[in-house]
Motif scaffolding. Structure first.
Motif, short mmCIF file in Angstrom:
data_model
loop_
_atom_site.label_atom_id
_atom_site.label_comp_id
_atom_site.label_asym_id
_atom_site.label_seq_id
_atom_site.Cartn_x
_atom_site.Cartn_y
_atom_site.Cartn_z
N PHE A 18 1.11 -1.06 -0.01
CA PHE A 18 -0.02 -0.11 0.11
C PHE A 18 0.65 1.32 -0.22
N TYR A 45 3.45 1.62 -2.52
CA TYR A 45 4.00 1.50 -3.03
C TYR A 45 5.79 1.50 -3.09
N SER A 73 -6.68 -7.34 0.31
CA SER A 73 -6.40 -6.35 -1.25
C SER A 73 -6.54 -6.30 -2.28
N PHE A 74 -7.80 -7.77 -2.51
CA PHE A 74 -8.71 -7.56 -3.53
C PHE A 74 -9.92 -6.10 -3.45
N GLU A 113 -8.32 -3.16 -3.60
CA GLU A 113 -7.96 -2.66 -4.86
C GLU A 113 -9.02 -2.28 -6.52
N ILE A 145 -10.02 0.97 -4.98
CA ILE A 145 -9.19 2.30 -5.66
C ILE A 145 -9.74 2.33 -7.03
N LEU A 146 -9.39 1.51 -7.50
CA LEU A 146 -9.80 1.06 -9.29
C LEU A 146 -11.36 2.28 -10.00
N LYS A 177 -2.40 2.37 -9.04
CA LYS A 177 -3.34 1.50 -8.45
C LYS A 177 -2.16 0.45 -7.95
N LEU A 178 -2.41 -0.49 -7.13
CA LEU A 178 -1.35 -1.56 -6.43
C LEU A 178 -0.98 -2.10 -7.44
N ASP A 179 -0.29 -3.08 -6.29
CA ASP A 179 1.09 -3.93 -6.99
C ASP A 179 0.15 -5.62 -5.82
N ILE A 180 -0.77 -6.27 -6.78
CA ILE A 180 -1.31 -7.57 -5.50
C ILE A 180 -0.78 -8.79 -6.75
N TYR A 236 -6.47 0.93 6.20
CA TYR A 236 -6.00 -0.19 5.59
C TYR A 236 -4.67 -1.47 6.48
#
Length: 393
Positions: A118, A120, A156-157, A160, A163-164, A172-175, A327
């Motif tokens: 979160f 980055y 996490s999903f 994300e 956020i979208l 966007k997050l790296d999930i 978060y």
């Protein structure tokens, strides 16, 4: 051994592997009754070595996690509290060879990398795969940790997705980590699903399902573990066993179902008693005992009191926190919440509560320190780094 419905398949597989290695080095073992004590000594020693290694790594990542959340001298103090917490060095940790001593540090390590997502901060593919296999090991050793990882992945999903949809953040997050973890946990349990279905006709079997559930839900349940219930209330429980004369011929699965069904029937007939039992378990969950002789430990008492007050303050002031802090709060409280639900479902067990205690330490400090402005990382410090849109009002 895999025909057992009582023990988790991960624990059984570890012993089978250990026995095969022992036989290669020391000769054949004719039966389970002839396993030498030397095997258990060496097995326990290996578990102690492994838990020491994982704990040392967890201390390193616990400190890095606190440095994300706090500034100044606070990370060092919180880490010292983690290392010296009574359950870690005296009652459950120490020289005990419980699997909890491997599973708990893995939770701490994994949580650090989840929170890093979160912020980055880059997580390599190798790290994602390594952490995912650590998560699988934790789940195989202690199935109680499976819900924790699943909820973490779900959070996490959801974050994300929000956020979208709502564009709470500018990037966007790296999930990859939660996605790879989910895949590896499922893949690692496929052999277990196959064995369960082959022998019992079910894909999912919980560890010690029926008898522990009955321990937590019956007329004589006291909310905590009551191993002597069969001896103390032998006459009271006799009618239950008399009503099932074929019980001695049951396999483990049938026996577990017998206990579960009796517990369910008791709950249906005594809903008010069940509610009282839930209240009792909730109180006992925060009873600051020391696991050995149930006396109150002052350090545990202070932490639990601080945690409860902190949770109350959070709900009263939640709108003042940034999306980053919210978060982090969710990630850090999920192990505590899952441990609490486990204890409500079964009974209060210090070894289950152990998974949540490192996170209680952080949450207590997380909220108190922010409220008093004694070193908490200010939300504004993260804006340039993460492009976070602060939602403070």
């Amino acid at each position: 051994l895999f025909k057992s419905a009582f023990r988790s398949k991960g624990n059984i597989a570890i012993h089978i592997l250990g026995l095969k290695i022992y036989q290669q080095l020391n000769g054949n073992i004719e039966s389970a009754h002839s396993i030498p004590k030397d095997y258990f000594y060496k097995y326990g020693l290996i578990i102690c070595i492994l838990r020491s290694i994982t704990f040392l790594f967890s201390v390193f990542y616990f400190h890095k996690l606190t440095k994300i959340l706090f500034t100044g001298f606070i990370p060092f103090l919180v880490t010292v509290l983690y290392i010296t917490f009574p359950s870690v060095i005296l009652y459950i940790g120490g020289f005990q060879d419980y699997y909890e001593n491997i599973a708990m540090p893995i939770l701490v390590i994994y949580s650090y990398f989840l929170i890093r997502i979160f912020h980055y901060e880059k997580i390599t593919l190798i790290q994602c795969i390594s952490l995912s296999f650590l998560a699988l090991i934790s789940c195989l050793l202690k199935p109680h940790t499976i819900p924790i990882f699943i909820i973490w992945i779900f959070i996490s999903f959801i974050v994300e997705f929000l956020i979208l949809i709502r564009k709470l953040l500018l990037r966007k997050l790296d999930i990859r980590l939660p996605i790879i973890t989910l895949i590896i946990i499922i893949a690692g349990h496929i052999p277990i699903f196959i064995v369960n279905y082959h022998y019992f006709g079910q894909l999912f079997l919980t560890t010690q399902p029926g008898i522990n559930f009955y321990q937590g839900h019956n007329k004589f349940a006291r909310g905590s573990w009551f191993p002597n219930i069969w001896r103390v209330h032998e006459k009271d429980l006799k009618p239950m066993f008399d009503n099932e004369p074929n019980l001695k011929y049951y396999d483990e699965m049938q026996e577990m179902n017998f206990y579960r069904e009796n517990a369910v029937q008791w709950i249906k007939k005594n809903p008010m008693d069940e509610l009282k039992l839930i209240a009792r378990k909730s109180v006992l969950y925060f009873y600051p005992d020391n696991f050995e002789n149930k006396s109150i430990n002052i350090i545990t008492l202070i932490l639990y009191a601080a945690f409860i007050i902190s949770i109350i303050k959070f709900h009263l002031r939640f709108y003042r926190y940034s999306i980053l802090q919210l978060y982090s709060f969710l990630i850090l409280t999920m192990p505590i919440f899952c441990c609490y639900l486990f204890c409500l479902y079964f009974f209060i067990d210090d070894r289950w509560r152990y998974f949540g205690e490192p996170f209680m330490i952080i949450i207590a400090c997380f909220l108190f320190i922010k409220t008093k402005n004694l070193g908490f990382v200010n939300s504004n410090e993260h804006i340039n780094k993460t492009n976070d849109i602060i939602i403070n009002r």
